[in-house]
Design a protein around this motif. Structure first.
Motif: not given
Length: 708
Positions: A188-195, A320-329, A331-333, A338-339
């Motif tokens: 399942t794409p991670f984007s669906l988990d974010l949604l 923000n992470a869902w809309m910027a899935q092409d930006d690797p930073h 996901g890191a942020r 979360l950590v």
């Protein structure tokens, strides 16, 4: 695989070469192993990455890049370097990562990590202690458990959020490395988990925002007897919480349309509208907090609103992470956030800081109005404070005489302490209703007033206003001490002489006079006792603030003003005046009674169960010295014990004020969650003002009010 992992851990401990440790770990990676074994393997890999000593890759370019990296970045770079040279190991590692993301519940991490569960302090404390004693098992199919076991340090979020772009691209490539057909079919794409997590959070935010607790404290729904019910209904429908769920459903619908081939313009429009509503929800929570601080703070309500605000922030991060899935930073942020949140939810120290901040905010707000009356900001107010302090010194004369009468009766310690407490409380209440002032009591009451000014210290003008208020407080306290001592000492001296002339007797015996002077000596425990007395002064202001907050929160004034029997007895106007008088005096009455009882009973209790303790208050002690000097006569001026006692009284003035103000100011700072560097800069600004204008500490400038 479990036996292999056990053998690996033995080799791990025996080996000092990080490269050999990694090779041994990668060699046993198996993407087909059971879930628990794969989790344990990933946890061991995370521990290897988090170790402090860096590993230098053999490649020159990588070594040059890592010369500016954190040790964890260096180790990840070395790990990827090794995997690139061993395709079989790389396929197993990539399969393990994909399988754990696919088989674990990610909603708990995305939605609930860092969110408080218990509104009560002890419930949250026991939960965190239990979690620290019994860590989660790695066989739980829960990403929160895995993250907790992988990242146990609060510094982990720092290096995760600072991952460079090239490493993020390589990590993403590792996750996409050689998936088999089953993985492609079941993934399942991670984007669906974010949604899905975003949908969950918006529902929770909407539910809390539409509850009566929050709705009744928003601007449009803060009703009274004159409100129109239809206006309240319309106001609720206009609240962002009411529209939030619909906006989220619209985003999901447009996302499905885009997946079916529709253009993205409408999706972007719905996403922007959702962002707007989240921002309006955040502003609405600020209104709720403002209402609470005006009308009484409830810990349970603040807990609910604060958790809602944390969910709004989390929803914004997920969006923000869902809309910027092409930006690797992006996901890191998100991962770093979360950590960090997950670690905070497990930390007892973080719980202590957050709860103390909440308690400080609850108590501080309602002491501020009372404390404002004790700050002399110009010469007229300064002279008024001198007169109030002189009246307080006059009342203290009676207090000192009654205290000696109580101690002269030689009662049991607890009974003597209780009578002394009644004596102090009656005196303090008399000062309160006569609008007199007692030295050393102002700092504990005025520091909350300064806390209100801390809100404006983000600008140079706000800092200057805050420093001016601190200077005015020091000056006012000097006036209070001066007014108290200059009156209580000579009057007590005169009372002793008059008593001897009229009745040919003394208030105390010569032995008691010598013992009193020796007990106040600077060389004895006087400074320690004076500091503890400052703690009692601060504690009384704490209780006074709590009582005022309780009175306002439960709307006791309204209950009194509209009480049927009071209206029949006193009339409508009389009941309103009674309610207003209770509202104006509740903090003062409670604070003075508790201070008096503590000054009388705490020394008796501590002496009986812990260590010897006596009250050392500058005004009471100055009066006691006056009576002792009146009895001993002029030859007492030649006694060293007199001058050591005078020095001891000086230390009382400093320590009573310094300790009570320091504790109250610390609570005020905590109520505003100021950073340490901000507090240090404020201290520096205060010292600069004192060094530039030292006379302002004893006498206000002509334009003091205009300059402030």
């Amino acid at each position: 695989m479990f036996d292999s992992l056990k053998r690996f851990i033995k080799k791990w401990r025996a080996s000092r070469d990080s490269g050999h440790q990694l090779d041994a770990l990668l060699a046993i990676a198996n993407k087909s192993a059971p879930y628990a074994d794969r989790s344990e393997w990933l946890i061991e890999l995370a521990h290897w990455i988090r170790r402090g000593r860096a590993v230098q890759p053999s490649d020159t370019d990588d070594a040059q890049a890592d010369s500016r990296s954190m040790p964890a970045h260096t180790r990840i770079r070395y790990l990827l370097h090794v995997l690139d040279r061993n395709p079989a190991w790389k396929a197993n590692v990539a399969g393990i990562l994909r399988a754990l993301l696919r088989e674990s519940d990610g909603l708990s991490l995305l939605c609930d990590a860092g969110m408080p569960v218990h509104s009560g302090f002890f419930g949250a404390l026991f939960e965190r202690l239990d979690a620290s004693l019994i860590p989660p098992a790695p066989n739980r199919r829960d990403l929160t458990a895995i993250v907790t076991l992988m990242f146990s340090s609060e510094r982990d979020a720092e290096w995760i959020g600072a991952l460079p772009t090239d490493l993020l691209i390589r990590i993403r490539a590792l996750l996409d490395y050689e998936p088999d057909e089953d993985e492609q079919r079941d993934s399942t794409p991670f984007s669906l988990d974010l949604l899905a997590a975003l949908h969950n959070l918006t529902c929770q935010i909407s539910s809390t925002g539409l509850s009566q607790t929050v709705r009744s404290r928003l601007g449009g729904a803060d009703t009274d007897d004159t409100s129109d019910a239809s206006d309240v209904r319309v106001a609720m429908e206009k609240q962002p919480f009411y529209r939030l769920t619909r906006a989220m459903l619209a985003v999901e619908a447009e996302h499905q349309a885009v997946a079916a081939g529709a253009p993205q313009d409408k999706l972007l429009h719905e996403v922007n509208y959702l962002r707007l509503l989240l921002d309006e929800c955040r502003r609405a929570t600020d209104k709720v907090f403002a209402h609470l601080y005006r009308n009484g703070v409830s810990v349970d309500i603040v807990f609910q609103v604060e958790r809602m605000r944390m969910r709004i922030v989390r929803a914004e991060h997920l969006l923000n992470a869902w809309m910027a899935q092409d930006d690797p930073h992006a996901g890191a942020r998100l991962t770093a956030e979360l950590v960090n949140a997950n670690h905070a939810s497990q930390s007892v120290a973080h719980l202590m800081r957050s709860n103390f901040s909440l308690l400080a905010r609850k108590v501080v707000e309602y002491s501020a109005d009372t404390g404002e009356h004790y700050i002399a900001r110009d010469r007229a107010e300064y002279l008024k404070m001198l007169r109030m302090a002189a009246g307080g010194g006059l009342v203290t004369v009676v207090t000192v005489c009654v205290k000696f009468a109580i101690t002269g009766a030689h009662l049991q310690a607890m009974a003597e302490g209780l009578l002394a407490g009644f004596n102090y409380a009656a005196s303090f209440l008399l000062m309160h209703f006569l609008h007199f002032s007692l030295a050393t009591k102002q700092p504990a009451m005025t520091a909350p007033t300064l806390a209100r000014e801390l809100d404006g210290t983000g600008t140079p003008a706000g800092v200057d206003s805050f420093v001016s208020s601190v200077t005015a407080l020091m000056r006012t306290q000097a006036a209070a001490v001066l007014g108290n001592v200059l009156l209580v000492f000579p009057v007590c001296l005169g009372v002793q002489l008059l008593w001897h002339a009229l009745f040919n007797a003394d208030i105390i015996s010569p032995d008691k006079a010598h013992a009193t002077l020796k007990s106040f000596s600077l060389l004895g425990p006087t400074p320690f006792y004076a500091a503890l007395t400052g703690v009692l002064l601060w504690s009384s202001s704490l209780i006074a603030g709590w009582a005022d907050n309780w009175f306002v929160l439960h709307r006791v004034a309204d209950a009194l003003a509209y009480n049927r029997r009071l209206r029949m007895t006193l009339g409508v106007a009389g009941a309103a005046r009674l309610a207003k008088a209770c509202r104006s005096n509740v903090a003062g009455v409670v604070g003075n009674i508790t201070l008096g009882l503590m000054l009388g009973l705490v020394p008796a209790i501590l002496t009986a169960f812990a260590f010897s303790f006596e009250v050392r208050h500058v005004t009471l002690s100055a009066g006691s010295i006056g009576i002792a000097l009146g009895l001993l006569g002029e030859h007492a001026l030649e006694l060293p014990e007199l001058w050591w006692a005078v020095a001891g009284v000086g230390s009382m003035a400093i320590l009573n004020v310094a300790v009570s103000f320091a504790l109250a100011f610390y609570m005020a700072v905590k109520s505003r969650d100021l950073r340490r560097n901000a507090v240090r800069s404020l201290r520096g600004a205060i010292w600069q003002r004192v060094l530039r204008h030292p006379l302002e500490l004893v006498w206000p400038a002509k334009a003091a009010r205009e300059g402030q």
